[in-house]
Design an enzyme around this catalytic site. Structure first.
Site, PDB file in Angstrom:
ATOM      1  CD  GLN A  64      -1.073  -0.173   3.745  1.00 44.65           C
ATOM      2  OE1 GLN A  64      -1.439   0.800   4.390  1.00 44.65           O
ATOM      3  NE2 GLN A  64      -1.470  -1.423   4.026  1.00 44.65           N
ATOM      4  CD  GLU A 121       1.694   4.515   7.618  1.00 42.72           C
ATOM      5  OE1 GLU A 121       0.476   4.753   7.536  1.00 42.72           O
ATOM      6  OE2 GLU A 121       2.171   3.388   7.439  1.00 42.72           O
ATOM      7  CG  HIS A 134       4.090   1.122   3.626  1.00 41.88           C
ATOM      8  ND1 HIS A 134       3.553   2.213   2.962  1.00 41.88           N
ATOM      9  CD2 HIS A 134       3.237   0.888   4.665  1.00 41.88           C
ATOM     10  CE1 HIS A 134       2.455   2.613   3.568  1.00 41.88           C
ATOM     11  NE2 HIS A 134       2.225   1.819   4.612  1.00 41.88           N
ATOM     12  CG  HIS A 167      -0.744   5.983   3.248  1.00 47.74           C
ATOM     13  ND1 HIS A 167      -1.783   5.085   3.312  1.00 47.74           N
ATOM     14  CD2 HIS A 167       0.235   5.485   4.053  1.00 47.74           C
ATOM     15  CE1 HIS A 167      -1.461   4.091   4.133  1.00 47.74           C
ATOM     16  NE2 HIS A 167      -0.247   4.314   4.589  1.00 47.74           N
ATOM     17  NE  ARG A 188      -6.310  -2.108   1.699  1.00 50.64           N
ATOM     18  CZ  ARG A 188      -7.293  -1.251   1.966  1.00 50.64           C
ATOM     19  NH1 ARG A 188      -8.002  -0.747   0.972  1.00 50.64           N
ATOM     20  NH2 ARG A 188      -7.560  -0.910   3.211  1.00 50.64           N
TER      21      ARG A 188
END
Length: 396
Positions: free
Chosen positions: A92, A129, A257, A94, A276
């Site tokens: 995935q 993140e 990642h 972001h 994804r």
């Protein structure tokens, strides 16, 4: 200041023991416990005093958030989690903030419900993140430098891959990685199934050691779990990382990642947007993933803590969050830095958190919501041992 209760997320890849044992619950749990959320995401807000944190903040955003009220339109800018994986997560990435706003608006305009399985954008926020390992933690993160990936394929010597891996000889690493990744994710199903099985068998039979042996073993394991999945091939292009407790990984927008196994404390901008590319039964949108991916190689995505006495900080460029680890010796206490609204999560020992407005006792796995208007904050070790805790806040 009050205890904040997590929202448990049960995904198939979650552990039945790690979070349960951390929180003093019966283990194994009845269902996989993948993530414990501490925050104010609109789809799954934690509760404080029996009320959703979203409502608590909305009562008086200035008192709850301080200057952070201006960072995310009156909502808590970050989401804190405990993540525990017993199986690999999906491959995935972001989006950037601009991509998230555009995608969220477009899906709203098409009338896709926020919780629909085929929705890509569940909110209008980006999701930088940071995850810090609590146990040994294995992950795939960021594209490996191309020269090392060429070395990998030369050593594995899988003839069927040669037709594709020559794409890495493009004029730039970014062009080469984009071409190879796109080709693999768009292969016809029949061709893909045969190729993944060939790669699985070759990696399982590889007898060498070192980092290449580790990649081969990981690839064979993933291929056995996800036969015929293009994410198996794509995973071979990523850095294979093992974190020891206290080490972290920071991932900005577009960084591909997949976490493999282990438990960690994760903090991110207040978002649940995921694009994804495989290794999952969930919705996969290859076209949208390719639009957001950053194909720049990442040589070393590991974040090592900057230690100053009992405080360990994890520097990132995220504007929405700051995470520090705090170690309190047995019988001791530490004044927590005054940085506005925060969530304090205890991961070892028993602690008391106090401020000018009161105090709350926290067992291992417990957390406290501390609004911005309650300084100073003191973390005190209770019981017979030391305390390890993480403090999530907004950068000053």
């Amino acid at each position: 200041m009050e205890r904040i209760d997590a929202v448990m997320q049960s995904y198939p890849w979650g552990s039945r023991t790690l979070i349960a044992e951390l929180m003093g619950q019966a283990a194994p749990s009845a269902h996989p416990q993948a993530e414990a959320w501490f925050g104010a995401h609109p789809l799954a807000p934690s509760t404080v005093g029996g009320r959703p944190l979203t409502e608590v903040i909305a009562d008086d955003p200035a008192a709850a958030l301080g200057p952070a009220a201006d960072v995310a339109d009156g909502t808590l800018p970050f989401l804190l989690k405990i993540l525990a994986a017993s199986e690999p997560l999906s491959l995935q990435a972001h989006p950037t903030l601009a991509q998230a706003k555009e995608g969220f608006a477009a899906e709203n305009e098409r009338g896709i419900p926020p919780t629909a399985r085929h929705r890509n954008y569940r909110d209008a926020n980006h999701k930088p993140e940071l995850i810090v390992a609590l146990t040994r933690f294995d992950a795939l993160a960021g594209f490996r430098p191309v020269d090392a990936t060429k070395e990998l394929f030369d050593e594995l010597a899988i003839p069927e891959l040669g037709h594709y891996t020559v794409l890495l000889d493009a004029p730039s690493p970014v062009e080469g990685l984009r071409a190879l990744f796109t080709t693999w994710l768009t292969l016809p199903t029949r061709v893909l199934g045969d190729l993944v099985e060939t790669v699985r068998a070759a990696c399982a039979a590889y007898g060498g050691g070192g980092w290449i042996g580790e990649v081969a073993a990981t690839t064979a394991d993933i291929a056995a779990r996800y036969p015929g999945d293009p994410g198996v091939l794509a995973s071979m292009l990523l850095n294979r990382i093992t974190l020891e407790p206290g080490e972290g990984i920071y991932l900005g927008a577009g960084q591909l990642h997949a976490y493999l196994s282990g438990m960690g404390v994760e903090i991110m901008a207040n978002s649940d947007n995921v694009l994804r590319g495989g290794l999952t039964s969930k919705h996969v949108d290859v076209v949208e993933l390719l639009r957001v991916l950053d194909f720049s190689p990442a040589e070393d995505p590991v974040v090592r803590p900057v230690v100053d006495g009992v405080v360990s900080s994890y520097p990132t460029d995220a504007g929405e969050f700051r995470l520090v680890g705090v170690e309190v010796p047995e019988g001791g206490q530490v004044e927590v830095p005054r940085t506005g609204a925060m969530i304090i999560l205890v991961v070892e020992g028993e602690a008391e958190v106090s401020s000018s407005a009161g105090s709350v006792e926290l067992p291992r796995g417990g957390a406290a919501w501390v609004p911005a208007d309650e300084p100073p904050r003191v973390l005190r070790a209770m019981g017979d041992g030391p305390v390890s805790a993480f403090v999530a806040s907004v950068p000053e």
